[in-house]
Write a protein that holds these residues in place. Structure first.
Motif, PDB file in Angstrom:
ATOM      1  N   SER A 148       4.222  24.157  20.091  1.00 41.25           N
ATOM      2  CA  SER A 148       5.467  23.909  19.213  1.00 41.25           C
ATOM      3  C   SER A 148       5.180  23.883  17.746  1.00 41.25           C
ATOM      4  O   SER A 148       4.051  23.776  17.360  1.00 41.25           O
ATOM      5  N   ASN A 149       6.284  23.944  16.953  1.00 41.11           N
ATOM      6  CA  ASN A 149       6.043  23.805  15.590  1.00 41.11           C
ATOM      7  C   ASN A 149       5.565  22.603  14.945  1.00 41.11           C
ATOM      8  O   ASN A 149       6.264  21.568  15.044  1.00 41.11           O
ATOM      9  N   PRO A 150       4.678  22.537  14.193  1.00 44.18           N
ATOM     10  CA  PRO A 150       4.099  21.212  13.800  1.00 44.18           C
ATOM     11  C   PRO A 150       5.039  20.523  12.736  1.00 44.18           C
ATOM     12  O   PRO A 150       4.920  19.370  12.630  1.00 44.18           O
ATOM     13  N   LEU A 151       5.840  21.463  12.139  1.00 43.05           N
ATOM     14  CA  LEU A 151       6.731  20.845  11.169  1.00 43.05           C
ATOM     15  C   LEU A 151       7.677  19.920  11.827  1.00 43.05           C
ATOM     16  O   LEU A 151       8.361  19.044  11.334  1.00 43.05           O
ATOM     17  N   GLU A 152       8.169  20.042  13.348  1.00 43.51           N
ATOM     18  CA  GLU A 152       8.889  19.183  14.147  1.00 43.51           C
ATOM     19  C   GLU A 152       8.132  18.034  14.813  1.00 43.51           C
ATOM     20  O   GLU A 152       8.772  17.493  15.610  1.00 43.51           O
ATOM     21  N   TRP A 153       6.890  18.068  14.764  1.00 39.25           N
ATOM     22  CA  TRP A 153       5.933  16.900  15.359  1.00 39.25           C
ATOM     23  C   TRP A 153       6.454  15.677  14.865  1.00 39.25           C
ATOM     24  O   TRP A 153       6.556  15.309  13.808  1.00 39.25           O
TER      25      TRP A 153
ATOM     26  N   PRO B 169       7.699  12.599   3.776  1.00 32.51           N
ATOM     27  CA  PRO B 169       8.340  12.836   2.363  1.00 32.51           C
ATOM     28  C   PRO B 169       9.969  12.530   2.350  1.00 32.51           C
ATOM     29  O   PRO B 169      10.426  12.729   3.511  1.00 32.51           O
ATOM     30  N   PRO B 170      10.348  11.870   1.342  1.00 35.06           N
ATOM     31  CA  PRO B 170      11.725  11.611   1.300  1.00 35.06           C
ATOM     32  C   PRO B 170      12.721  12.871   1.227  1.00 35.06           C
ATOM     33  O   PRO B 170      12.550  13.832   1.034  1.00 35.06           O
ATOM     34  N   GLY B 171      13.752  12.459   2.146  1.00 38.89           N
ATOM     35  CA  GLY B 171      14.870  13.549   2.157  1.00 38.89           C
ATOM     36  C   GLY B 171      14.798  14.374   3.250  1.00 38.89           C
ATOM     37  O   GLY B 171      15.597  15.308   3.530  1.00 38.89           O
ATOM     38  N   GLY B 172      13.688  14.149   3.848  1.00 39.32           N
ATOM     39  CA  GLY B 172      13.372  14.927   5.327  1.00 39.32           C
ATOM     40  C   GLY B 172      13.040  16.472   4.937  1.00 39.32           C
ATOM     41  O   GLY B 172      13.044  17.082   5.980  1.00 39.32           O
ATOM     42  N   HIS B 173      12.922  16.820   3.926  1.00 41.39           N
ATOM     43  CA  HIS B 173      12.318  18.188   3.682  1.00 41.39           C
ATOM     44  C   HIS B 173      10.604  18.267   3.395  1.00 41.39           C
ATOM     45  O   HIS B 173      10.303  17.400   2.566  1.00 41.39           O
ATOM     46  N   SER B 174      10.254  19.156   3.806  1.00 42.41           N
ATOM     47  CA  SER B 174       8.857  19.287   3.682  1.00 42.41           C
ATOM     48  C   SER B 174       8.678  19.724   2.337  1.00 42.41           C
ATOM     49  O   SER B 174       9.165  20.818   1.865  1.00 42.41           O
ATOM     50  N   ASN B 175       7.537  19.514   1.469  1.00 37.42           N
ATOM     51  CA  ASN B 175       7.045  19.844   0.364  1.00 37.42           C
ATOM     52  C   ASN B 175       6.573  21.162   0.582  1.00 37.42           C
ATOM     53  O   ASN B 175       6.449  21.823  -0.649  1.00 37.42           O
ATOM     54  N   LEU B 176       6.239  21.519   1.656  1.00 42.96           N
ATOM     55  CA  LEU B 176       5.746  23.084   1.856  1.00 42.96           C
ATOM     56  C   LEU B 176       6.973  24.134   1.494  1.00 42.96           C
ATOM     57  O   LEU B 176       6.592  25.095   0.705  1.00 42.96           O
ATOM     58  N   GLU B 177       8.096  23.567   1.674  1.00 39.15           N
ATOM     59  CA  GLU B 177       9.212  24.479   1.536  1.00 39.15           C
ATOM     60  C   GLU B 177       9.489  24.589   0.072  1.00 39.15           C
ATOM     61  O   GLU B 177       9.895  25.787  -0.503  1.00 39.15           O
TER      62      GLU B 177
ATOM     63  N   ASN C 297       0.819  -1.212   0.024  1.00 35.69           N
ATOM     64  CA  ASN C 297       0.099  -0.085   0.260  1.00 35.69           C
ATOM     65  C   ASN C 297       0.888   1.275  -0.142  1.00 35.69           C
ATOM     66  O   ASN C 297       1.757   1.227   0.648  1.00 35.69           O
ATOM     67  N   LYS C 298       0.591   2.295  -0.739  1.00 37.51           N
ATOM     68  CA  LYS C 298       1.331   3.463  -0.770  1.00 37.51           C
ATOM     69  C   LYS C 298       0.949   4.240   0.699  1.00 37.51           C
ATOM     70  O   LYS C 298      -0.288   4.290   1.320  1.00 37.51           O
ATOM     71  N   ARG C 299       2.233   4.429   1.204  1.00 32.71           N
ATOM     72  CA  ARG C 299       1.899   5.195   2.571  1.00 32.71           C
ATOM     73  C   ARG C 299       2.066   6.547   2.454  1.00 32.71           C
ATOM     74  O   ARG C 299       2.864   7.077   1.648  1.00 32.71           O
ATOM     75  N   ILE C 300       1.392   7.178   3.489  1.00 31.80           N
ATOM     76  CA  ILE C 300       1.479   8.786   3.031  1.00 31.80           C
ATOM     77  C   ILE C 300       2.753   9.236   3.682  1.00 31.80           C
ATOM     78  O   ILE C 300       3.682   9.829   3.068  1.00 31.80           O
ATOM     79  N   GLY C 301       3.065   9.054   5.188  1.00 36.14           N
ATOM     80  CA  GLY C 301       4.349   8.966   5.829  1.00 36.14           C
ATOM     81  C   GLY C 301       5.241  10.268   5.286  1.00 36.14           C
ATOM     82  O   GLY C 301       4.560  11.229   4.728  1.00 36.14           O
TER      83      GLY C 301
ATOM     84  N   GLY D 246       4.317  15.346  11.569  1.00 39.25           N
ATOM     85  CA  GLY D 246       3.929  16.914  11.290  1.00 39.25           C
ATOM     86  C   GLY D 246       3.924  17.196  10.003  1.00 39.25           C
ATOM     87  O   GLY D 246       3.215  17.961   9.548  1.00 39.25           O
ATOM     88  N   GLN D 247       5.113  17.069   9.445  1.00 43.23           N
ATOM     89  CA  GLN D 247       5.149  17.262   7.965  1.00 43.23           C
ATOM     90  C   GLN D 247       4.176  16.802   6.946  1.00 43.23           C
ATOM     91  O   GLN D 247       3.651  17.335   6.315  1.00 43.23           O
ATOM     92  N   ALA D 248       3.870  15.565   7.153  1.00 40.05           N
ATOM     93  CA  ALA D 248       2.877  14.834   6.243  1.00 40.05           C
ATOM     94  C   ALA D 248       1.573  15.362   6.640  1.00 40.05           C
ATOM     95  O   ALA D 248       0.794  15.340   5.773  1.00 40.05           O
ATOM     96  N   LEU D 249       1.376  15.725   8.011  1.00 45.26           N
ATOM     97  CA  LEU D 249      -0.015  16.204   8.412  1.00 45.26           C
ATOM     98  C   LEU D 249      -0.378  17.378   7.902  1.00 45.26           C
ATOM     99  O   LEU D 249      -1.358  17.766   7.187  1.00 45.26           O
ATOM    100  N   LEU D 250       0.637  18.456   7.476  1.00 50.37           N
ATOM    101  CA  LEU D 250       0.376  19.727   6.782  1.00 50.37           C
ATOM    102  C   LEU D 250       0.183  19.474   5.488  1.00 50.37           C
ATOM    103  O   LEU D 250      -0.199  20.404   4.827  1.00 50.37           O
TER     104      LEU D 250
END
Length: 823
Positions: free
Chosen positions: A748-753, A643-651, A637-641, A781-785
Motif C-alpha cells: 500500500s502507499n505509505p502516504l496513506e498509512w 503535518p497541519p492541513g493534512g497535506h504532506s510536505n513532500l508535495e 514537547n514538540k510532536r512530530i505527528g 505514514g506522511q510523517a514517517l516519510l
C-alpha cells in the motif's frame, strides 16, 4: 500616460513596498492627531445597561470590552473572564443606556439565564460591581449625537470659522466640502461656485473654530483680502446675514473642539529676530522678524527679504506653539544650513553682524517651546504626508533627517519634484502608513511603484462573513453580533487601541528598560498593521531580537488561521526574518495578545486592548521569575505527528519555487525544540536566561553549525544507510552489497498509512522496540516519510547507532514509495 499611471496607483501595496525597500513604517502612536480623531468617547471598562437578548423587557449591566467605530464588544457582568458570551452591539440601533437608567425609568434589572446560578444575591452583586464604576456617557447613548464620533459630526455642508493666517487676525465662515478622516476641504462662504481658494485643514487645527468664535473673542468677521474684491460689501453682508439665519442647521456641536491644542501666552515683542520656516514653502530655514504683536496669544512673523524692489512679503500669524520658529543660531548648533535673506551681501551669513546691521535683538530662548526627541520617528521610516505645494496630494514620505522635534521628509511621487520638507513631529499634515487607504483617499505612489503585475490568480480562503456597519443597521435581529464575527468599519478591519502596560512582568526575553520606553499605546486602526507594529516594537525591545522573532514565528502546530506577516529583527549587524501570524479581526485581538504574552513568558496583560491602571489582575508583581515561568512559560514537547492541513510536505517540496530577484542576505530564524522540563530559573532580566549577551553567540553559532550539518548530510546521502551488530560501527562494503538485495515491496502507499500501519511495519523489522515511541508520537505514514537522521536523533532522542538502524528502514520505505507510487 495618465491611464497607465492610474493602473500603477491602484496596484500600489504598502506591504510590498516596505518589503522591497527594506524600510519600516513610522509607529502609529506617533500621530497623536490621528489617534484623537478615531476616539468615539467610549473606552474599555465603561459600564452600561443593556437589554437582555432572551428577554427584551429586562436589562442587565454589561462592560465594554472593545470599541470599534460605532460598534461595542460587550460582556454581561457576572461572566468574569469567560468571553464565550461576548456580543457586539451597534450604538445606533441597540437598546443601550447609561448606568441608573433602569431605576429612573422603572425598568427591570434581571440577571441573564446563563449566569443566574453564579449570582445568588442580585442586589449585593450590583452594589459590588458598580462601586467606583465608570458609566458610559449618556450623550453618546441617547439623542442627536448617539453613536457618533467627532468626525461624523463634520458633514459636507457644515459651517466653521477659519482665521486668516496671512493677512491679519480676522476670520471668515467656511463650508466643509469634504471630510477625509478629519482632514477637511474648506471653501470660503460666498464662493460656492469656485474652488480656487479652497484649503485643506485638519479639524483639530488651532485656527479652525465653530461659528460664533470671532464674535465671542472680539475678532472681526470679514472675508480675507484675497477674495474681498470678488464681491461688494453689501453682498458680503448679505452672505453673513444668511449664515446667521442658518446657524443652527449647519453648526457643529460645541464639544467638537474639546481635544484641540490650547494656545498659551507668548512673550515675543515687535522687532525681535528669530529663525523660521515658511509654512507655505517649508524647505529652508531663514532669518525672520516679529512684525506685529496682536495680543497675548497671537503675533505676526515675516520672513526677512532685503531686496529694495520687493513688492510682496511672506508673513503669517503665529502663536507660542507654532511649528517652524526657532531661536537665533539654532541652525548653526544643529549643523543645518540657514538660508541668507534675499538681497543679503555674500553667502556667509553671520547672525552677530546681521543683528548689528539691523539694530535688532534676538528673541530670547525663553520665548520658544522646549523641543523633544522622544517621538518615535527614526531616519528612513515611511509615512504619508501632505504636499505643501499642492495640498490635494498626499504622498509617500521618507524621513531623511531628524533634529529635535523636526523631520525632513522626502516626498515620493509628487507631480512636481520638490526639496525635502521640514515638518514638526506634531504636524497635522503627516499620517501613518495606510491612512489614505483606510479613508478612501488616493495616495500618490512613487514614480516607480512596486506593483505585482504578474498576479493573475486570486486564491480565496474561506472566511467568515464580513459585516459592515450597514449590514448591522439593516439585518441583525436584536442589533447584536456574536463576538466571533468579523468586524468592519467603513469597509476596513478595525483594531482597538493596544496598550503597553509597563508595570507588568516583562519575562525572560524582553528588556524591562526598553519596554518602559515603548509608547503607552498603538492604534486603533487596521488590525494587521496595528498588530504588526506592536510585535515589531516588542522584537526591538528584546535582549536578543532574533530570539524573540523565533518565538513569535509561525508554528506548524498553530491553529490561528489568521494573516501571515513577515517581521524582521536586527542583531549584531545581522538581519533575521520570519513569518508571524496575526489575527485580522477586532474580536480576536484580546485573545491574540494574551496568547502572545504567554508565548513570550511574560504577564498576559503586558500588552493588549485593556489598560492596567493600578493593579494587574494576574498579580504578576509578586511572582518570582521561577514561579512565573512555571505557570506561563511551560510548553508541551514538540510532536512530530502529522503535518497541519493534512497535506504532506513532500508535495510542497516537489513544486517548482517561484523565481525571485536576488535580495539582501537574511537569516531565517529556526525554531528550537524545547522540552517541558527546560524551565528557566535565572533571575528576571539577566542576560543568561533571557536571550541576553551571554546567550547571543550561542544562538548565532547554531546557524553556522546547522549549515555545516547540512553539508555533512549531503555527503552522507551519497552512502546508503545500513546497520550492524555494533551500533556505532560504520557499515562494511559487504553490508552495502546486501543492501541492494534488500529491496522492499510495499502492498500500500505509505502516504496513506495510519499510525497503526507504521507501528505494524516497524514491528516487522529489527527496530520493533522503537514502535512504542512512534505510537506515542502519533507518527503516521506522511510523517514517517519526512524523517531524516538529524530529526530522528533530535526528536526521538536516539543515539547514533539505533538512529542509523531506524533510518535504514525509513530509507527503504522512501525508495519503495518513489519506485512504486510517486508517479
Amino acid at each position: 500616460s495618465d491611464a497607465g499611471s492610474s493602473v500603477e496607483e491602484m496596484e500600489f501595496n504598502w506591504d510590498e513596498y516596505l518589503e522591497d525597500t527594506g524600510a519600516i513604517a513610522a509607529p502609529h502612536g506617533s500621530f497623536k492627531h490621528v489617534d484623537t480623531s478615531l476616539q468615539n468617547g467610549f473606552a474599555p471598562g465603561m459600564k452600561l445597561e443593556v437589554a437582555v437578548k432572551s428577554d427584551q423587557n429586562t436589562y442587565w449591566v454589561a462592560t465594554i470590552i472593545t470599541t470599534c467605530g460605532q460598534l461595542l464588544l460587550l460582556r454581561y457582568d457576572g461572566y468574569g473572564e469567560d468571553r464565550k458570551a461576548d456580543f457586539w452591539c451597534d450604538i445606533m440601533t441597540a437598546d443601550l443606556h447609561p448606568i441608573g437608567w433602569c431605576e429612573q425609568n422603572k425598568k427591570i434589572l434581571k440577571v441573564p439565564e446563563g449566569i443566574k446560578e453564579k449570582i445568588p444575591d442580585q442586589e449585593e452583586f450590583l452594589q459590588r460591581v458598580l462601586k467606583g464604576a465608570c458609566s458610559a456617557p449618556a450623550n453618546l447613548l441617547e439623542g442627536l449625537h448617539r453613536g457618533k464620533n467627532p468626525l461624523d459630526l463634520i458633514a459636507p455642508g457644515s459651517r466653521l470659522e477659519l482665521q486668516n493666517i496671512r493677512d491679519s487676525l480676522e476670520a471668515w465662515v467656511v463650508n466643509v466640502v469634504d471630510n477625509v478622516g478629519g482632514r477637511l476641504k474648506l471653501r470660503y462662504e460666498g464662493l460656492e461656485d469656485s474652488d480656487k481658494f479652497d484649503q485643506w485643514i485638519f479639524y483639530l487645527d488651532p485656527f479652525l473654530h465653530q461659528v460664533g468664535w470671532a464674535a465671542q473673542h472680539g475678532y472681526s468677521l470679514q472675508p480675507p483680502l484675497a477674495i474681498r474684491s470678488l464681491k461688494s460689501e453689501a453682498d458680503w453682508q448679505e452672505i453673513l446675514k444668511k449664515v446667521k439665519e442658518e446657524e443652527e442647521e449647519s453648526s457643529v456641536p460645541t464639544d467638537l473642539f474639546k481635544d484641540k491644542p490650547v494656545i498659551g501666552v507668548h512673550s515675543f515683542s515687535e522687532g525681535m529676530k528669530l529663525e523660521a520656516v515658511d509654512p507655505m514653502a517649508p524647505f529652508v530655514i531663514s532669518p525672520a522678524t516679529v512684525l506685529k504683536v496682536y495680543n497675548e496669544k497671537y503675533f505676526m512673523i515675516e520672513i526677512d527679504d532685503l531686496r529694495p524692489e520687493r513688492t510682496t512679503s511672506q508673513s503669517y500669524i503665529c502663536h507660542v506653539n507654532s511649528a517652524g520658529i526657532f531661536p537665533v543660531q539654532w541652525s548653526l548648533k544643529n549643523g543645518l544650513h540657514l538660508s541668507p535673506p534675499p538681497g543679503y551681501p555674500g553667502q556667509d551669513f553671520d547672525w552677530a553682524d546681521y543683528l548689528k546691521q539691523c539694530g535688532a535683538e534676538a528673541a530670547p530662548q525663553s520665548c520658544f517651546p522646549s523641543l523633544t526627541s522622544d517621538h518615535g520617528f527614526k531616519e528612513n521610516m515611511k509615512l504619508e504626508a501632505v504636499n505643501p505645494v499642492d495640498p490635494e496630494e498626499v504622498c509617500i514620505a521618507t524621513v531623511t533627517k531628524l533634529k529635535d522635534s523636526y523631520l525632513w521628509l522626502q516626498l515620493e511621487g509628487s507631480k512636481k519634484p520638490i526639496p525635502d520638507c521640514i515638518v514638526s513631529v506634531e504636524s497635522m499634515n503627516i499620517f501613518p502608513v495606510g491612512w489614505c487607504e483606510t479613508n478612501g483617499y488616493q495616495l500618490r505612489p512613487p514614480r516607480k511603484a512596486i506593483v505585482n503585475k504578474q498576479k493573475k490568480i486570486a486564491v480565496v480562503q474561506p472566511e467568515k462573513q464580513i459585516l459592515s456597519s450597514r449590514t448591522v443597521h439593516d439585518g441583525l435581529k436584536n442589533q447584536e453580533l456574536n463576538s466571533s464575527d468579523s468586524v468592519v468599519i467603513n469597509g476596513k478591519y478595525c483594531c482597538p487601541k493596544i496598550y503597553f502596560n509597563h508595570r507588568c512582568f516583562s519575562g525572560p526575553y524582553l528588556n524591562k528598560g526598553r519596554i518602559a520606553e515603548l509608547p503607552q499605546s498603538v492604534g486603533p486602526g487596521n488590525c494587521v498593521l496595528v498588530l504588526k507594529e506592536v510585535l515589531t516594537l516588542l522584537i526591538n525591545a528584546a535582549y536578543k531580537p532574533s530570539r524573540v522573532l523565533r518565538e513569535l514565528q509561525l508554528d506548524e502546530e498553530a491553529a490561528w488561521h489568521g494573516h501571515g506577516e513577515t517581521l524582521k529583527a536586527k542583531y549584531k549587524g545581522k538581519s533575521y526574518r520570519a513569518t508571524v501570524e496575526v489575527v485580522r479581526t477586532a474580536d480576536r485581538v484580546a485573545d491574540f495578545c494574551r496568547k502572545t504574552c504567554i508565548k513570550l513568558e511574560c504577564c498576559p496583560n503586558l500588552f493588549g486592548p485593556q489598560m492596567v491602571l493600578d493593579k494587574c489582575s494576574e498579580n504578576c508583581s509578586v511572582l518570582t521569575k521561577t514561579k512565573y515561568t512555571h505557570y506561563y512559560g511551560k510548553r508541551k514537547n514538540k510532536r512530530i505527528g502529522r503535518p497541519p492541513g493534512g497535506h504532506s510536505n513532500l508535495e510542497v517540496a516537489m513544486k517548482k519555487p517561484n523565481k525571485r530577484r536576488k535580495r539582501r542576505k537574511h537569516f531565517f530564524v529556526h525554531k528550537k525544540k524545547r522540552s517541558s522540563a527546560s524551565v528557566d530559573n535565572t533571575p528576571a532580566g539577566s542576560p543568561q536566561g533571557s536571550g541576553g549577551e551571554e546567550d547571543d553567540d550561542q544562538d548565532e553559532s547554531e546557524l553556522s553549525h546547522s549549515l555545516a550539518q547540512d553539508r555533512d548530510k549531503r555527503k552522507r546521502k551519497l552512502r546508503t544507510f545500513s546497520f550492524s551488530d555494533d551500533e556505532n560501527k560504520p557499515p562494511s562494503p559487504k553490508d552495502l552489497k546486501m543492501e541492494v538485495a534488500e529491496k522492499l515491496q510495499l502492498d500500500s502507499n505509505p502516504l496513506e498509512w495510519s499510525v497503526a500501519d507504521v507501528v505494524r511495519f516497524l514491528k516487522s523489522t529489527d527496530c520493533a522496540p522503537l514502535a512504542r515511541i512512534f505510537l506515542d508520537q502519533e507518527i503516521d505514514g506522511q510523517a514517517l516519510l519526512l524523517l531524516t537522521l538529524p530529526t530522528v536523533q533530535e526528536c526521538l532522542d536516539l543515539k547514533l547507532g539505533p538512529a542509523i538502524k531506524l533510518c535504514h528502514h525509513i530509507e527503504r520505505v522512501k525508495l519503495a514509495f518513489y519506485q512504486q507510487f510517486a508517479n
